[in-house]
Scaffold this active site. Structure first.
Site, mmCIF file in Angstrom:
data_model
loop_
_atom_site.group_PDB
_atom_site.id
_atom_site.type_symbol
_atom_site.label_atom_id
_atom_site.label_comp_id
_atom_site.label_asym_id
_atom_site.label_seq_id
_atom_site.Cartn_x
_atom_site.Cartn_y
_atom_site.Cartn_z
ATOM 1 N N ASN A 169 14.076 16.331 -17.942
ATOM 2 C CA ASN A 169 15.144 17.334 -17.933
ATOM 3 C C ASN A 169 14.730 18.585 -18.712
ATOM 4 O O ASN A 169 14.997 19.709 -18.289
ATOM 5 C CB ASN A 169 16.437 16.741 -18.504
ATOM 6 C CG ASN A 169 17.195 15.929 -17.469
ATOM 7 O OD1 ASN A 169 17.774 16.489 -16.541
ATOM 8 N ND2 ASN A 169 17.159 14.607 -17.603
ATOM 9 N N ARG B 122 21.531 8.357 -41.770
ATOM 10 C CA ARG B 122 21.770 9.329 -40.700
ATOM 11 C C ARG B 122 22.014 10.733 -41.257
ATOM 12 O O ARG B 122 21.534 11.725 -40.710
ATOM 13 C CB ARG B 122 22.971 8.878 -39.865
ATOM 14 C CG ARG B 122 23.202 9.728 -38.627
ATOM 15 C CD ARG B 122 24.438 9.304 -37.843
ATOM 16 N NE ARG B 122 24.447 7.913 -37.439
ATOM 17 C CZ ARG B 122 23.694 7.397 -36.466
ATOM 18 N NH1 ARG B 122 22.872 8.160 -35.797
ATOM 19 N NH2 ARG B 122 23.759 6.112 -36.162
ATOM 20 N N LEU C 203 24.524 11.846 -33.349
ATOM 21 C CA LEU C 203 24.539 12.897 -34.369
ATOM 22 C C LEU C 203 25.860 12.870 -35.134
ATOM 23 O O LEU C 203 26.924 12.636 -34.552
ATOM 24 C CB LEU C 203 24.332 14.258 -33.694
ATOM 25 C CG LEU C 203 22.938 14.419 -33.062
ATOM 26 C CD1 LEU C 203 22.929 15.548 -32.038
ATOM 27 C CD2 LEU C 203 21.876 14.645 -34.134
ATOM 28 N N HIS D 25 24.364 13.263 -19.555
ATOM 29 C CA HIS D 25 24.623 11.830 -19.647
ATOM 30 C C HIS D 25 24.601 11.239 -18.239
ATOM 31 O O HIS D 25 25.247 11.788 -17.337
ATOM 32 C CB HIS D 25 25.983 11.592 -20.310
ATOM 33 C CG HIS D 25 26.271 10.144 -20.517
ATOM 34 N ND1 HIS D 25 25.667 9.401 -21.517
ATOM 35 C CD2 HIS D 25 27.071 9.283 -19.842
ATOM 36 C CE1 HIS D 25 26.097 8.153 -21.447
ATOM 37 N NE2 HIS D 25 26.948 8.050 -20.440
ATOM 38 N N GLU E 37 32.940 12.880 -30.960
ATOM 39 C CA GLU E 37 33.077 11.560 -30.323
ATOM 40 C C GLU E 37 32.007 11.398 -29.243
ATOM 41 O O GLU E 37 31.860 12.286 -28.382
ATOM 42 C CB GLU E 37 34.475 11.421 -29.699
ATOM 43 C CG GLU E 37 34.808 9.988 -29.351
ATOM 44 C CD GLU E 37 36.154 9.886 -28.622
ATOM 45 O OE1 GLU E 37 36.354 8.889 -27.925
ATOM 46 O OE2 GLU E 37 36.966 10.814 -28.755
ATOM 47 N N LEU E 38 31.277 10.285 -29.265
ATOM 48 C CA LEU E 38 30.105 10.086 -28.399
ATOM 49 C C LEU E 38 30.446 10.252 -26.911
ATOM 50 O O LEU E 38 31.333 9.567 -26.394
ATOM 51 C CB LEU E 38 29.523 8.688 -28.649
ATOM 52 C CG LEU E 38 28.261 8.355 -27.845
ATOM 53 C CD1 LEU E 38 27.084 9.190 -28.310
ATOM 54 C CD2 LEU E 38 27.945 6.861 -27.950
ATOM 55 N N ASP E 39 29.708 11.133 -26.241
ATOM 56 C CA ASP E 39 29.806 11.323 -24.783
ATOM 57 C C ASP E 39 31.233 11.634 -24.318
ATOM 58 O O ASP E 39 31.605 11.291 -23.193
ATOM 59 C CB ASP E 39 29.276 10.077 -24.045
ATOM 60 C CG ASP E 39 27.810 9.818 -24.323
ATOM 61 O OD1 ASP E 39 27.069 10.790 -24.557
ATOM 62 O OD2 ASP E 39 27.399 8.641 -24.317
ATOM 63 N N GLU F 105 19.769 15.195 -11.680
ATOM 64 C CA GLU F 105 20.010 15.680 -13.043
ATOM 65 C C GLU F 105 19.377 17.040 -13.307
ATOM 66 O O GLU F 105 19.941 17.875 -14.008
ATOM 67 C CB GLU F 105 19.493 14.669 -14.075
ATOM 68 C CG GLU F 105 20.339 13.406 -14.169
ATOM 69 C CD GLU F 105 19.907 12.505 -15.311
ATOM 70 O OE1 GLU F 105 19.399 13.006 -16.330
ATOM 71 O OE2 GLU F 105 20.067 11.276 -15.180
HETATM 72 C C1 GRF Z 1 18.272 11.021 -18.431
HETATM 73 O O1 GRF Z 1 18.671 10.053 -17.499
HETATM 74 C C2 GRF Z 1 19.446 11.579 -19.168
HETATM 75 O O2 GRF Z 1 20.610 11.659 -18.396
HETATM 76 C C3 GRF Z 1 19.651 10.577 -20.270
HETATM 77 O O3 GRF Z 1 18.354 10.196 -20.652
HETATM 78 C C4 GRF Z 1 17.463 10.393 -19.556
HETATM 79 C C5 GRF Z 1 16.387 11.320 -20.060
HETATM 80 O O4 GRF Z 1 15.366 11.520 -19.119
HETATM 81 N N1 GRF Z 1 20.440 11.137 -21.334
HETATM 82 P P1 GRF Z 1 14.264 12.634 -19.385
HETATM 83 O O5 GRF Z 1 13.676 12.343 -20.768
HETATM 84 O O6 GRF Z 1 14.930 13.974 -19.351
HETATM 85 O O7 GRF Z 1 13.251 12.470 -18.303
#
Ligand code: GRF
Length: 204
Positions: free
Chosen positions: A14, A65, A93, A109, A143-145, A174
């Site tokens: 990504n 953390r 985080l 996500h 809050e997570l995600d 993605e």
């Molecule tokens: C992806 O599926 C993303 O949605 C998730 O972790 C994965 C990361 O893939 N949070 P990359 O490292 O970007 O290839």
């Protein structure tokens, strides 16, 4: 030029898509640093090949953390980012960190949030017998995600799917999703306000 810092923990596909989108003008910005919590993250090599600054803040070297987050925050801030992008960053985080970057930090996500926050999203979608699955880019809140959604992609779940084939189908969507969503942010079309995402005139 809009300055973007990307946090990764692994492969970094990504992050690579975002760098390429900046290079070809699909995102009006520049990735000024890629930071990982582990030196094992494959994506670091790609970033270095692009002459992007890289750094590792190894979470295992910190007692807790908060100390890790404080070090990471100082490092991220040193690059003066307009946007902080979590692209496969596998650390939770703290609220202090998140609030420091609130409204200028986004995450991808691999599920149709609010379904399946946390890990193992593809397994959960298969176990639930879902016919549809996908990915979400959202503003990060403590809050997570659970932060407000900027954009999503949907893919079918096939009867023959395994966790791996489903993950691959989602991942294929993605990269364009993240590029599109980040450009919405950079261009000011997507904005965070009062716990909501404003897209143009619409509130989501
Ligand atoms: C992806 O599926 C993303 O949605 C998730 O972790 C994965 C990361 O893939 N949070 P990359 O490292 O970007 O290839």
């Amino acid at each position: 030029m809009t300055r973007i810092v990307v946090l990764i923990s692994g492969r970094g596909s990504n992050m690579q898509a975002i760098v390429e989108a900046c290079n070809n003008g699909a995102i009006d910005g520049s990735v000024v640093a890629v930071i990982s919590n582990t030196d094992k993250a494959g994506g670091l090599k790609f970033a270095q090949s692009q002459n992007i600054a890289t750094a590792v803040v190894d979470h295992t070297a910190f007692a807790d953390r908060n100390q890790f987050d404080a070090e990471l925050l100082t490092l991220v801030d040193s690059f003066k980012p307009d946007w902080l992008v979590l692209a496969g960053f596998m650390r939770i985080l703290s609220a202090d960190f998140v609030n420091h970057f609130l409204g200028r930090m986004v995450n991808i996500h691999p599920s149709l949030l609010p379904q399946y926050p946390g890990l193992n999203t593809h397994t959960k979608a298969l176990a639930a017998g879902d016919t549809e699955h996908g990915a979400t880019v959202h503003f990060v809140t403590p809050e997570l995600d659970a932060g407000p959604i900027i954009a999503q992609t949907r893919v079918p779940v096939l009867p023959t799917d395994t966790e791996q084939t489903l993950a691959e189908r989602v991942l294929l969507t993605e990269h364009d999703l993240f590029t599109h969503a980040l450009q919405l942010c950079v261009s000011g079309v997507a904005r965070y306000a009062d716990g909501k995402c404003t897209l143009g005139n619409a509130r989501m």
